[in-house]
Design a protein around this motif. Structure first.
Motif, mmCIF file in Angstrom:
data_model
loop_
_atom_site.group_PDB
_atom_site.id
_atom_site.type_symbol
_atom_site.label_atom_id
_atom_site.label_comp_id
_atom_site.label_asym_id
_atom_site.label_seq_id
_atom_site.Cartn_x
_atom_site.Cartn_y
_atom_site.Cartn_z
ATOM 1 N N ARG A 85 51.178 124.363 12.273
ATOM 2 C CA ARG A 85 50.935 125.594 13.697
ATOM 3 C C ARG A 85 49.941 124.570 14.803
ATOM 4 N NH1 ARG A 85 46.990 130.692 13.390
ATOM 5 N NH2 ARG A 85 47.517 131.732 15.570
ATOM 6 N N LEU A 86 48.877 124.048 14.406
ATOM 7 C CA LEU A 86 48.043 123.503 15.390
ATOM 8 C C LEU A 86 48.725 122.294 15.973
ATOM 9 C CD1 LEU A 86 44.697 123.468 13.463
ATOM 10 C CD2 LEU A 86 45.611 125.286 15.319
ATOM 11 N N VAL A 87 49.477 121.408 15.296
ATOM 12 C CA VAL A 87 50.103 120.467 15.764
ATOM 13 C C VAL A 87 51.151 120.728 16.795
ATOM 14 C CG1 VAL A 87 51.487 118.254 15.368
ATOM 15 C CG2 VAL A 87 49.569 118.761 13.972
ATOM 16 N N ALA A 88 52.120 121.905 16.422
ATOM 17 C CA ALA A 88 52.953 122.144 17.388
ATOM 18 C C ALA A 88 52.599 122.682 18.620
ATOM 19 C CB ALA A 88 53.943 123.163 16.367
ATOM 20 N N ARG A 89 51.564 123.516 18.534
ATOM 21 C CA ARG A 89 50.981 124.019 19.681
ATOM 22 C C ARG A 89 50.295 122.840 20.770
ATOM 23 N NH1 ARG A 89 47.388 129.216 18.257
ATOM 24 N NH2 ARG A 89 48.963 130.627 17.639
ATOM 25 N N ARG A 90 49.828 121.815 19.991
ATOM 26 C CA ARG A 90 49.456 120.491 20.896
ATOM 27 C C ARG A 90 50.685 119.907 21.575
ATOM 28 N NH1 ARG A 90 44.407 118.085 19.975
ATOM 29 N NH2 ARG A 90 42.649 119.686 19.665
ATOM 30 N N ARG B 224 46.803 111.668 18.361
ATOM 31 C CA ARG B 224 46.580 111.586 17.109
ATOM 32 C C ARG B 224 45.315 112.226 16.683
ATOM 33 N NH1 ARG B 224 51.526 112.571 15.855
ATOM 34 N NH2 ARG B 224 52.688 110.965 16.663
ATOM 35 N N ASP B 225 44.274 112.588 17.527
ATOM 36 C CA ASP B 225 43.072 113.174 17.172
ATOM 37 C C ASP B 225 43.109 114.251 16.115
ATOM 38 O OD1 ASP B 225 43.721 114.232 19.552
ATOM 39 O OD2 ASP B 225 41.990 115.481 19.243
ATOM 40 N N LEU B 226 43.649 115.286 16.404
ATOM 41 C CA LEU B 226 43.785 116.397 15.461
ATOM 42 C C LEU B 226 44.662 116.126 14.153
ATOM 43 C CD1 LEU B 226 43.869 119.132 14.967
ATOM 44 C CD2 LEU B 226 45.943 119.693 16.315
#
Length: 443
Positions: free
Chosen positions: A79-84, A92-94
């Protein structure tokens, strides 16, 4: 009007094609992974005795149950990566922070299992060394699940399919290597579990490297600062997200894995080995159709598409499951002998119940995802209540392989009925919910 319809079709066609390709790639990766994972047990069923096979089966299913928090992290990561990525941030920090979180999460599971190893050893009738080796494998399992979430969030489905396939290859190689090396002093189960964890550790390292590569920075878009993501407040929020995502899946995975553990505890070592082979058919039916719930989940979060997506997911899953159950009922003896060898032919009469249980679990998963999409906890609570009742029922009446699988089949069928009742407003009265707002909870 015709021109407008043509424009819509031209606009929707690429998206539909991408959806179809994504589904095909995920199906291929899942299929290869599942087939090789089952081959792991097929090889062992011919090389080790039934008691050791039951011990390995109990350890693998225990790892699935202990991996529930890591599965929650996988959903959160996607979810978080898709939003970014949607906002043009390809930094690639997340990803690095989520991978660090997976290491910490796996280490926590490992410490808990290590502390409880004497009790687990006694309950499951395996050595303490075997339990400790499984504890060491919890870190790579958590990293591997997080890696899959990162690749899913970036929609790198080809890479995700490769990682899934590699995990299956690692499991099969562990079985082949353990069979070739052999063991002494009654430590066959420990050797297999150790090689199993080592193989997954290698795949997790490869997957993490792949997930952190292949970035495509968008021109004019500055990567998000890693500072806020590293704050204590952000870390606490991540913990809350993981916990919320783990709740709806924990009951399902518990129900899908605890039957093998109970068989190991309540049945003789030989019968627990029989149950382990039967459970392969259960897992094939369940895990083989999990990609359907994943594909239809995004539409379930949209009030205007929710009913259609839920209906299609239930119908496709049910139709495929009914076909598989019928085939197994007609050829149970031959299938049991093909997978487990001549020693397991007697399992054939009960084999269709294992498949039907797996199908019921797949339907429960679809209904659980529908609940998550609507921010409802009713299905999750119901799953845990039914799971607890099934465990108690087995303790009272689980005297044979047939008894235990029948209890779990009836429990899962009851869950499907409960889930349909919970979703009756969506399934029967779509017009009343047409303008409802369905909140996204997990991707």
């Amino acid at each position: 009007m015709l021109g407008t319809m043509a424009q819509r079709m031209a606009h929707d066609s690429p998206a539909a094609n991408r959806f179809a390709r994504s589904g095909a790639v995920l199906l291929a990766g899942t299929l290869v992974s599942n087939v090789l994972s089952y081959a792991f047990f097929v090889v062992l069923s011919r090389r080790v005795d039934q008691a050791d096979l039951g011990g390995v089966g109990s350890m693998v299913n225990l790892s699935v149950i202990l991996g529930v928090p890591a599965l929650g992290l996988q959903l959160v990561a996607a979810r978080l990566v898709a939003r970014r990525a949607h906002h043009g941030d390809h930094g690639r920090d997340l990803e690095r922070r989520l991978l660090r979180a997976s290491i910490a999460l796996g280490a926590g599971s490992a410490l808990v299992l290590a502390a409880l190893s004497p009790m687990v050893s006694k309950v499951l009738d395996v050595s303490v060394l075997t339990v400790l080796l499984l504890a060491g494998g919890m870190v790579p399992i958590a990293v591997l699940l997080a890696t899959q979430g990162l690749l899913q969030g970036r929609e790198r489905f080809t890479a995700l399919a490769v990682v899934l396939a590699l995990a299956g290859v690692a499991k099969l190689l562990a079985a082949l290597l353990a069979s070739a090396v052999g063991s002494s002093g009654g430590r066959t189960t420990a050797l297999i579990v150790g090689l199993y964890g080592l193989g997954l550790a290698m795949v997790a390292a490869v997957g993490a490297a792949v997930a952190l590569s292949g970035g495509r920075p968008t021109a004019g878009t500055a990567p998000a600062s890693p500072g806020p993501d590293s704050s204590p407040r952000a870390s606490a929020r991540l913990v809350r997200l993981i916990a919320a995502a783990a709740v709806p899946t924990s009951g399902l995975l518990f129900l899908a894995g605890v039957d093998v553990l109970l068989a190991r505890h309540h049945l003789s070592p030989a019968d627990s080995g029989q149950y382990t082979i039967g459970a392969l058919f259960e897992k094939a039916a369940f895990w083989g159709m999990t990609f359907l719930a994943t594909l239809f989940y995004p539409a379930m979060t949209d009030a205007t598409r929710r009913r259609g997506a839920l209906l299609r997911a239930l119908l496709v899953t049910g139709a495929l499951g009914l076909l598989g159950t019928a085939v197994t009922a007609a050829a149970g003896d031959r299938l049991a002998g093909l997978v487990g060898g001549p020693t397991f032919v007697s399992l054939g009469a009960d084999l269709w119940r294992f498949v039907a249980f797996g199908v019921a679990l797949a339907l429960v998963q679809v209904l659980a995802y529908a609940g998550v999409a609507a921010a409802s906890v009713r299905m999750g609570v119901t799953m845990w209540v039914v799971s607890g009742a099934a465990v108690a029922w087995v303790a009272l009446a689980g005297d044979s392989v047939g008894d235990i699988i029948t209890i779990f089949l009836l429990s899962a069928a009851g869950l499907v009925a409960a889930g349909l009742l919970i979703e009756r407003a969506t399934l029967l009265e779509p017009t009343r919910r047409r303008g409802a707002s369905v909140r996204r909870v997990v991707p």
